[in-house]
Design an enzyme around this catalytic site. Structure first.
Site, PDB file in Angstrom:
ATOM      1  N   LYS A 174      39.105  -5.050 -11.959  1.00  0.00           N
ATOM      2  CA  LYS A 174      40.067  -4.187 -12.644  1.00  0.00           C
ATOM      3  C   LYS A 174      40.960  -3.292 -11.776  1.00  0.00           C
ATOM      4  O   LYS A 174      40.547  -2.721 -10.743  1.00  0.00           O
ATOM      5  CB  LYS A 174      39.514  -3.536 -13.777  1.00  0.00           C
ATOM      6  CG  LYS A 174      40.419  -3.102 -15.148  1.00  0.00           C
ATOM      7  CD  LYS A 174      40.272  -4.210 -16.100  1.00  0.00           C
ATOM      8  CE  LYS A 174      41.007  -3.728 -17.332  1.00  0.00           C
ATOM      9  NZ  LYS A 174      40.858  -4.858 -18.204  1.00  0.00           N
TER      10      LYS A 174
HETATM   11  P1  NAD Z   1      48.641  -1.920 -25.571  1.00  0.00           P
HETATM   12  O1  NAD Z   1      48.853  -1.049 -24.496  1.00  0.00           O
HETATM   13  O2  NAD Z   1      49.414  -3.040 -26.010  1.00  0.00           O
HETATM   14  O3  NAD Z   1      47.977  -1.184 -26.921  1.00  0.00           O
HETATM   15  C1  NAD Z   1      47.113  -0.222 -26.984  1.00  0.00           C
HETATM   16  C2  NAD Z   1      47.352   0.317 -28.517  1.00  0.00           C
HETATM   17  O4  NAD Z   1      46.207   1.328 -28.666  1.00  0.00           O
HETATM   18  C3  NAD Z   1      48.330   0.940 -28.807  1.00  0.00           C
HETATM   19  O5  NAD Z   1      49.115   0.666 -30.009  1.00  0.00           O
HETATM   20  C4  NAD Z   1      48.204   2.440 -28.818  1.00  0.00           C
HETATM   21  O6  NAD Z   1      49.231   3.345 -29.600  1.00  0.00           O
HETATM   22  C5  NAD Z   1      46.772   2.347 -29.452  1.00  0.00           C
HETATM   23  N1  NAD Z   1      45.964   3.650 -29.051  1.00  0.00           N
HETATM   24  C6  NAD Z   1      45.984   4.474 -27.985  1.00  0.00           C
HETATM   25  N2  NAD Z   1      45.059   5.409 -28.061  1.00  0.00           N
HETATM   26  C7  NAD Z   1      44.739   5.462 -29.584  1.00  0.00           C
HETATM   27  C8  NAD Z   1      44.062   5.946 -30.247  1.00  0.00           C
HETATM   28  N3  NAD Z   1      43.378   7.220 -29.841  1.00  0.00           N
HETATM   29  N4  NAD Z   1      43.802   5.570 -31.650  1.00  0.00           N
HETATM   30  C9  NAD Z   1      44.423   4.745 -32.137  1.00  0.00           C
HETATM   31  N5  NAD Z   1      45.004   3.851 -31.335  1.00  0.00           N
HETATM   32  C10 NAD Z   1      45.394   4.277 -30.096  1.00  0.00           C
HETATM   33  O7  NAD Z   1      47.035  -2.310 -25.054  1.00  0.00           O
HETATM   34  P2  NAD Z   1      46.320  -3.728 -25.120  1.00  0.00           P
HETATM   35  O8  NAD Z   1      46.540  -4.646 -24.307  1.00  0.00           O
HETATM   36  O9  NAD Z   1      46.302  -4.124 -26.748  1.00  0.00           O
HETATM   37  O10 NAD Z   1      44.642  -3.312 -24.929  1.00  0.00           O
HETATM   38  C11 NAD Z   1      43.823  -2.748 -25.801  1.00  0.00           C
HETATM   39  C12 NAD Z   1      42.536  -2.610 -25.740  1.00  0.00           C
HETATM   40  O11 NAD Z   1      42.116  -3.964 -25.593  1.00  0.00           O
HETATM   41  C13 NAD Z   1      41.918  -2.257 -24.227  1.00  0.00           C
HETATM   42  O12 NAD Z   1      40.777  -1.831 -24.517  1.00  0.00           O
HETATM   43  C14 NAD Z   1      42.157  -3.438 -23.514  1.00  0.00           C
HETATM   44  O13 NAD Z   1      41.404  -3.081 -22.228  1.00  0.00           O
HETATM   45  C15 NAD Z   1      41.792  -4.591 -24.165  1.00  0.00           C
HETATM   46  N6  NAD Z   1      41.798  -5.817 -23.825  1.00  0.00           N
HETATM   47  C16 NAD Z   1      43.333  -6.243 -23.686  1.00  0.00           C
HETATM   48  C17 NAD Z   1      43.482  -7.641 -23.153  1.00  0.00           C
HETATM   49  C18 NAD Z   1      44.901  -7.974 -23.108  1.00  0.00           C
HETATM   50  O14 NAD Z   1      45.041  -9.127 -23.058  1.00  0.00           O
HETATM   51  N7  NAD Z   1      45.957  -7.170 -23.245  1.00  0.00           N
HETATM   52  C19 NAD Z   1      42.622  -8.367 -23.019  1.00  0.00           C
HETATM   53  C20 NAD Z   1      41.265  -8.075 -23.142  1.00  0.00           C
HETATM   54  C21 NAD Z   1      40.980  -6.925 -23.610  1.00  0.00           C
END
Ligand code: NAD
Length: 429
Positions: A119
């Site tokens: 990561k």
């Molecule tokens: P992103 O940046 O697209 O979205 C993150 C979202 O979370 C945003 O809408 C933000 O406003 C919201 N957020 C942040 N703090 C918050 C809070 N305190 N309360 C409510 N909402 C809040 O990120 P993403 O890619 O959607 O990733 C989100 C999660 O999924 C992370 O844990 C990431 O590690 C995990 N993840 C992402 C992927 C991927 O393919 N993008 C794959 C596996 C896991």
């Protein structure tokens, strides 16, 4: 709770921690004890293989130089080159990246793709940077990692606050330094630059598949079920859209600007349109009543999908959760302390390392397409990804039944057995 798990948790889970690495280790310890993992392999897998911390001087638009801190942590490469996203957030720190890297090792093993785990991250609020500053920062990070990244070594991808745009900059900077076009060095690229059909939607699509598999086991009809989704970025919004398409009524959504509830159901298409036209945030959304993120977690729904950040469900609020099923789109949204409370309440938790593995699965397909130079149509990608998630779910479910443990511990057991085998057959020195 099974006797073996109870005994292992008693020893290994003494107190609540919100340190993601400690939280990961607490589950790892429980699983390692249950399978009787030998001490050498335990010690190898407990610690990341390599940790890089870099300082990144960037020329800002005001003419001053600002120095940012960046990380790349390779947890384990026994099963193949390391894979894992890059996160831009102010909360990014070494222990968080360590946990996220280890979760990638376990996730790739569960999804049955031949990668290890890594990561990366930069401690930055990306929303405060101009486009030019963001590009210079991303390029500085790539230059600092030029000996770390590589098509057969370490392959980054998007995570919080990064996406196809940042991946394109990384491909460009890395390719310039290597003197040849290297699209396979990252995944999650734009389609026109060697990206894969279905990658943007892959994680959310997989979260929905995992939710439907769990609901099938629980005999819960999706067309009669309600859901609340925390986080409305890539994972949250797309998970919500797929769940809505599967017949669930999405009664609450949220992002960092607020949460919105509507017992009649929120139109996810409308919410996505609103967010896209509103600087990427839900602030001011009128499709639901404004509530807090804490209230969202405690809503009386069938399915809760935390898709934002770590430590959202903790010892302090786990007892308030009313959902029968939690599907973790985010990495580490539940603390180890909360696990126990949820399990005692009979709530099924489809853990992060299983539920959000759809993203890395399609990333793997993107990487193989880059190496082949041959590209699949979207329906082919989706079919393979859906099959892979359903199989992974069945595998973990079966381990849960075999050892009489939660899906979380079952997922760790499944992954650990697989990674340990690779470590052991390659040999220690
Ligand atoms: P992103 O940046 O697209 O979205 C993150 C979202 O979370 C945003 O809408 C933000 O406003 C919201 N957020 C942040 N703090 C918050 C809070 N305190 N309360 C409510 N909402 C809040 O990120 P993403 O890619 O959607 O990733 C989100 C999660 O999924 C992370 O844990 C990431 O590690 C995990 N993840 C992402 C992927 C991927 O393919 N993008 C794959 C596996 C896991």
């Amino acid at each position: 709770m099974a006797v073996a798990e109870k005994a292992a948790q008693k020893q290994a889970q003494p107190k609540e921690t919100t340190n993601p690495y400690e939280s990961m280790i607490q589950r790892f310890d429980v699983a390692a004890k249950i399978i009787g993992l030998d001490e050498e392999t335990y010690n190898i897998l407990k610690t990341p293989q390599r940790q890089y911390v870099v300082s990144l001087p960037v020329a800002m638009d005001n003419g001053k130089v600002q120095v940012f801190e960046g990380y790349r942590i390779i947890h384990n490469t026994s099963r193949g080159p390391s894979k894992g996203g890059i996160r831009y957030a102010l909360e990014v720190n070494q222990d968080e990246v360590k946990a996220l890297a280890a979760w990638m090792t376990w996730k790739c093993a569960i999804a049955d793709i031949p990668y290890g785990g890594a990561k990366g991250g930069i401690t930055v609020d990306a929303s405060k940077l101009s486009l030019g500053e963001l590009e210079r920062l991303t390029r500085a990070y790539t230059r600092a990692m030029v000996d770390v990244f590589g098509v057969d070594k370490d392959i980054p991808a998007p995570d919080v606050a990064t996406g196809p745009r940042e991946m394109a900059w990384i491909v460009d900077e890395f390719s310039r330094m290597q003197g040849s076009f290297q699209p396979g060095v990252v995944t999650g690229k734009p389609l026109h630059l060697g990206g894969s059909e279905g990658r943007v939607e892959a994680t959310g699509r997989g979260v929905n598949t995992a939710a439907l598999e769990a609901m099938r086991q629980m005999r819960l009809d999706p067309r009669k079920a309600t859901a609340a989704v925390q986080g409305f970025g890539n994972v949250g919004s797309i998970s919500a859209k797929y769940m809505e398409d599967a017949g669930l009524r999405i009664v609450a959504i949220s992002d960092h600007t607020g949460a919105f509830s509507n017992s009649k159901g929120i139109s996810i298409g409308d919410a996505i349109k609103y967010r896209n036209a509103n600087n990427g945030v839900l602030k001011g959304f009128t499709g639901g009543k404004l509530i807090s993120n804490e209230e969202l977690l405690a809503l009386d729904v069938d399915v809760l999908a935390p898709c934002a950040l770590e430590n959202q469900i903790r010892q302090a609020n786990a007892a308030d959760v009313k959902a029968q099923l939690i599907v973790e789109g985010a990495n580490g949204p539940t603390t180890a302390g909360a696990d126990k409370i949820l399990q005692e309440k009979g709530i099924i938790v489809v853990p992060d390392i299983l539920a959000n593995g759809g993203g890395v699965t399609v990333s793997y397909m993107e990487w193989t397409q880059n190496r082949f130079g041959y590209y699949y149509a979207e329906d082919e990608i989706n079919k393979r990804a859906d099959r892979s998630m359903s199989r992974a779910f069945e595998n973990v479910w079966a381990v849960g039944k075999k050892y009489k443990v939660s899906m979380r511990i079952a997922a760790y057991i499944f992954a650990l057995e697989k990674v340990a085998k690779a470590v052991q057959s390659r040999g220690h020195y």
